[in-house]
Design a protein around this motif. Structure first.
Motif, mmCIF file in Angstrom:
data_model
loop_
_atom_site.group_PDB
_atom_site.id
_atom_site.type_symbol
_atom_site.label_atom_id
_atom_site.label_comp_id
_atom_site.label_asym_id
_atom_site.label_seq_id
_atom_site.Cartn_x
_atom_site.Cartn_y
_atom_site.Cartn_z
ATOM 1 N N LEU A 42 39.095 14.045 48.908
ATOM 2 C CA LEU A 42 37.346 14.565 48.098
ATOM 3 C C LEU A 42 38.088 14.478 46.807
ATOM 4 C CD1 LEU A 42 37.215 17.956 48.954
ATOM 5 C CD2 LEU A 42 35.384 16.489 49.325
ATOM 6 N N ALA A 43 38.486 13.634 46.104
ATOM 7 C CA ALA A 43 38.785 13.442 45.065
ATOM 8 C C ALA A 43 37.679 12.070 44.346
ATOM 9 C CB ALA A 43 39.905 13.232 43.954
ATOM 10 N N GLU A 44 38.371 11.142 45.718
ATOM 11 C CA GLU A 44 37.798 9.564 45.948
ATOM 12 C C GLU A 44 36.208 9.671 45.934
ATOM 13 O OE1 GLU A 44 41.934 7.780 47.319
ATOM 14 O OE2 GLU A 44 43.176 7.915 46.262
ATOM 15 N N ILE A 45 35.836 10.517 46.570
ATOM 16 C CA ILE A 45 34.438 10.313 46.549
ATOM 17 C C ILE A 45 33.424 10.862 45.099
ATOM 18 C CG2 ILE A 45 32.388 10.775 48.060
ATOM 19 C CD1 ILE A 45 34.175 11.656 50.104
ATOM 20 N N PRO A 46 32.683 9.854 44.854
ATOM 21 C CA PRO A 46 31.991 9.638 43.894
ATOM 22 C C PRO A 46 30.835 10.720 43.473
ATOM 23 C CG PRO A 46 31.952 7.602 44.462
ATOM 24 C CD PRO A 46 33.067 8.433 45.318
ATOM 25 N N ALA A 47 31.197 11.275 42.624
ATOM 26 C CA ALA A 47 30.538 13.049 42.388
ATOM 27 C C ALA A 47 29.990 13.160 41.039
ATOM 28 C CB ALA A 47 30.916 14.539 43.454
ATOM 29 N N PRO A 48 29.199 12.385 40.768
ATOM 30 C CA PRO A 48 28.523 13.025 38.807
ATOM 31 C C PRO A 48 27.346 13.904 39.089
ATOM 32 C CG PRO A 48 28.682 10.421 39.385
ATOM 33 C CD PRO A 48 28.482 10.892 40.692
ATOM 34 N N THR A 49 27.376 14.659 37.891
ATOM 35 C CA THR A 49 26.414 16.133 38.274
ATOM 36 C C THR A 49 25.375 15.417 37.864
ATOM 37 O OG1 THR A 49 27.300 17.078 36.523
ATOM 38 C CG2 THR A 49 26.267 17.988 36.801
ATOM 39 N N GLY A 50 24.149 15.839 39.205
ATOM 40 C CA GLY A 50 23.291 15.244 39.484
ATOM 41 C C GLY A 50 22.956 14.447 40.705
ATOM 42 N N ASP A 74 20.456 22.861 50.683
ATOM 43 C CA ASP A 74 19.671 23.587 50.258
ATOM 44 C C ASP A 74 18.541 22.520 49.376
ATOM 45 O OD1 ASP A 74 20.479 23.870 48.108
ATOM 46 O OD2 ASP A 74 20.693 25.606 48.524
ATOM 47 N N ALA A 75 17.338 23.068 48.071
ATOM 48 C CA ALA A 75 17.064 22.408 47.682
ATOM 49 C C ALA A 75 17.910 22.192 46.672
ATOM 50 C CB ALA A 75 15.023 23.033 47.652
ATOM 51 N N ALA A 76 18.688 22.303 46.616
ATOM 52 C CA ALA A 76 19.661 22.082 45.069
ATOM 53 C C ALA A 76 20.361 21.370 45.753
ATOM 54 C CB ALA A 76 19.837 23.407 44.350
ATOM 55 N N GLY A 77 20.832 21.163 46.717
ATOM 56 C CA GLY A 77 22.234 20.282 46.929
ATOM 57 C C GLY A 77 23.326 20.603 47.231
ATOM 58 N N HIS A 100 32.808 23.637 43.571
ATOM 59 C CA HIS A 100 31.672 23.188 42.786
ATOM 60 C C HIS A 100 31.898 21.670 43.458
ATOM 61 C CE1 HIS A 100 33.583 21.285 39.496
ATOM 62 N NE2 HIS A 100 33.767 22.323 39.019
ATOM 63 N N LEU A 101 31.119 20.739 43.498
ATOM 64 C CA LEU A 101 30.537 20.040 44.326
ATOM 65 C C LEU A 101 31.432 18.120 42.903
ATOM 66 C CD1 LEU A 101 28.263 19.588 46.927
ATOM 67 C CD2 LEU A 101 30.964 18.759 46.812
ATOM 68 N N ASP A 102 30.279 18.647 42.192
ATOM 69 C CA ASP A 102 30.173 17.548 40.304
ATOM 70 C C ASP A 102 31.338 17.757 39.962
ATOM 71 O OD1 ASP A 102 29.561 20.371 39.828
ATOM 72 O OD2 ASP A 102 28.567 19.328 37.713
ATOM 73 N N THR A 103 31.736 16.559 39.025
ATOM 74 C CA THR A 103 32.272 16.444 38.155
ATOM 75 C C THR A 103 31.512 15.687 37.014
ATOM 76 O OG1 THR A 103 32.476 13.961 38.853
ATOM 77 C CG2 THR A 103 34.000 15.547 40.194
ATOM 78 N N ALA A 157 29.376 24.855 48.552
ATOM 79 C CA ALA A 157 30.151 23.907 48.158
ATOM 80 C C ALA A 157 28.797 23.715 46.889
ATOM 81 C CB ALA A 157 30.325 22.073 48.664
ATOM 82 N N THR A 158 28.689 23.809 45.533
ATOM 83 C CA THR A 158 27.862 24.241 45.173
ATOM 84 C C THR A 158 27.097 22.956 44.007
ATOM 85 O OG1 THR A 158 28.997 24.581 43.251
ATOM 86 C CG2 THR A 158 27.316 26.769 44.397
ATOM 87 N N THR A 159 26.133 22.362 43.373
ATOM 88 C CA THR A 159 25.801 20.988 42.775
ATOM 89 C C THR A 159 25.986 21.715 41.201
ATOM 90 O OG1 THR A 159 23.758 21.231 43.128
ATOM 91 C CG2 THR A 159 24.619 20.129 44.420
ATOM 92 N N GLY A 160 26.352 20.526 40.039
ATOM 93 C CA GLY A 160 25.550 21.008 38.954
ATOM 94 C C GLY A 160 25.777 22.385 38.256
ATOM 95 N N GLU A 161 27.520 22.601 38.204
ATOM 96 C CA GLU A 161 28.119 23.607 37.767
ATOM 97 C C GLU A 161 28.591 22.897 36.259
ATOM 98 O OE1 GLU A 161 31.580 25.234 36.108
ATOM 99 O OE2 GLU A 161 31.654 23.161 37.245
ATOM 100 N N GLU A 162 28.966 21.564 36.701
ATOM 101 C CA GLU A 162 29.754 20.875 34.703
ATOM 102 C C GLU A 162 27.850 20.815 34.332
ATOM 103 O OE1 GLU A 162 32.208 21.105 34.503
ATOM 104 O OE2 GLU A 162 33.802 20.202 36.136
ATOM 105 N N GLY A 163 28.453 20.512 32.117
ATOM 106 C CA GLY A 163 28.008 20.154 31.595
ATOM 107 C C GLY A 163 26.016 20.130 31.965
ATOM 108 N N LEU A 164 25.090 19.873 31.600
ATOM 109 C CA LEU A 164 23.938 19.774 31.983
ATOM 110 C C LEU A 164 23.568 20.343 33.403
ATOM 111 C CD1 LEU A 164 22.520 17.347 29.034
ATOM 112 C CD2 LEU A 164 22.925 19.914 28.877
ATOM 113 N N GLY A 165 24.558 20.349 34.066
ATOM 114 C CA GLY A 165 23.974 20.766 35.131
ATOM 115 C C GLY A 165 23.479 21.972 34.906
ATOM 116 N N ASP A 166 24.833 22.434 34.509
ATOM 117 C CA ASP A 166 23.341 24.128 34.231
ATOM 118 C C ASP A 166 23.688 24.689 34.765
ATOM 119 O OD1 ASP A 166 22.478 25.769 31.935
ATOM 120 O OD2 ASP A 166 20.430 25.731 32.783
#
Length: 409
Positions: A42-50, A74-77, A100-103, A157-166
């Motif tokens: 999982l850590a080696e799969i890219p997942a920047p916020t967004g 869902d619509a938010a990914g 959360h999915l994102d890094t 598994a949520t998206t946008g947890e980090e930073g400006l993912g808000d």
């Protein structure tokens, strides 16, 4: 007969559930090496916020392989899958388990995980490779056969947890999902901390705009960078409350095109945090007054006949705060379960996916997912699987309490 008929607070109830989970804990220990391999994958799969789609697709495939029901994006990914409970009524309660999915790392960041002694080193190996992997381990263990619960468990598994993912993914999920009676966010390593106080935040982008001009020939027109600097100084000088705690920081600032031009534009970004929504409201007004004051001060000294500087304050992030009392069943159960796995519980505050349910009045906590880690949000991030299964066992017990365990084998 169910082991639990309501959310437990008595130590005897928690101990009974803990004892019933003995075989399930043994299965987690037996699969420990597989869990860590998943964590590296999982850590080696890219997942920047967004840009979480690739990692989300991997998680969705695992959800389906584990036999979760109604796996969807869902619509938010967010990637969502459900393990049904014994209660199949239309308005049956459910417990949400989130990771959360994102890094924080840009897509071009090298993500290969390397071994350094007992440590795994690589961006995102702990935050949140460990949380996601723990969620998958729990989804496999709560299989609906050997472990059965009264309430459905929804794995998210949520998206946008980090930073400006808000907290984009958590906001979408909890806004659209009825009957969630408890939520547990799995975030990073550790097996002692229990986050029951959500640090809310508001983030602002402040911009100033003016005519600009040559630093000699046009001197006297309002200077956008000067105004930004005045605003930053005023914000830094704000007296801050300690109870509830408030923090404010100018995180970024910039503007202008060259050293010998009066800048026509400037900007700064401000991070405001507190566990109290009332404090966020109060200090937002203080920040806005500081910005207006900076624009006024720069305009009042400008040369006669020159255009005035304009300003704008834009909210670029809004994370709700909240708190679940230490004596609340979810927190009390987590404290007791932490002790039963041989750890000393630590109650704390942080900003996680749990902010969203807490802000909506849903009981929620965030916990680590076992092992030890450090240097999060840097390329040198590390994870050590030091009794990592203990953290998984703790999470298993906490979710079993919340979802009301009715049978274990």
């Amino acid at each position: 007969m169910p082991l639990l008929s309501s959310a437990p607070t008595a130590a005897s109830d928690v101990a009974r559930v803990h004892d019933a989970l003995a075989r399930a804990r043994a299965r987690l220990v037996a699969r420990d090496a597989v869990t860590v391999r998943d964590q590296v994958t999982l850590a080696e799969i890219p997942a920047p916020t967004g840009e979480e789609e690739e990692r989300g697709a991997w998680v969705a495939r695992r959800f389906r392989a584990l036999g979760l029901a109604d796996v969807r994006v869902d619509a938010a990914g967010n990637v969502v899958g459900r393990r049904p409970g014994e209660d199949r009524s239309e308005d049956a309660p459910r417990v949400a388990v989130c990771a959360h999915l994102d890094t924080v790392f840009p897509r071009e960041t090298p993500l290969q995980v390397r071994h350094e002694g007992r440590r795994l080193v690589g961006p995102g190996i702990g935050d949140n490779g460990r949380g996601l992997t723990a969620m998958l381990a729990l989804a496999e263990t709560f299989d609906g056969v050997q472990l059965r619960t009264r309430h459905a468990i929804e794995f998210v598994a949520t998206t946008g947890e980090e930073g400006l993912g808000d907290l984009r993914g958590a906001k979408r999920y909890f806004a659209e999902t009825p009957n969630v009676v408890a939520a547990v966010a799995l975030d990073g390593a550790g097996d002692e901390r229990i986050v029951h106080r959500a640090v809310g935040s508001r983030r602002f982008r402040v911009t100033f705009a003016g005519p600009g001009g040559h630093s000699w020939a046009a001197f006297g027109v309002p200077n956008a960078v000067h105004a930004a600097a005045r605003a930053a100084a005023a914000i830094a000088a704000l007296p801050l409350d300690d109870s509830p705690r408030v923090t404010v920081s100018v995180g970024r600032i910039g503007g202008g095109i060259c050293v010998n031009a009066i800048p026509a534009d400037a900007w700064l970004e401000v991070d405001l945090r507190s566990t109290s929504g009332a404090m966020l409201d109060r200090y937002e007004q203080s920040i806005r007054r500081a910005v207006h004051g900076a624009a006024y001060e720069e305009n009042v000294i400008r040369a006669e006949g020159t255009p005035a500087l304009t300003m704008r304050v834009e909210v670029i992030g809004d994370r709700p705060g909240g708190e679940l009392a230490a004596e609340a069943p979810l927190v009390a159960g987590a404290v007791a379960m932490t002790r039963l796995v041989g750890r000393v519980p630590e109650l704390g505050a942080a900003s996680t996916d749990a902010n969203v349910p807490l802000g909506r009045g849903v009981p929620a906590i965030a916990i680590g997912a076992g092992g030890r880690g450090g240097d999060a949000h840097t390329p040198a991030e590390w994870f050590e699987n030091a009794e990592g299964a203990v953290g998984l066992a703790r999470a298993l017990g906490i979710v079993a309490l919340a979802a009301e365990l009715v049978g274990a084998a």
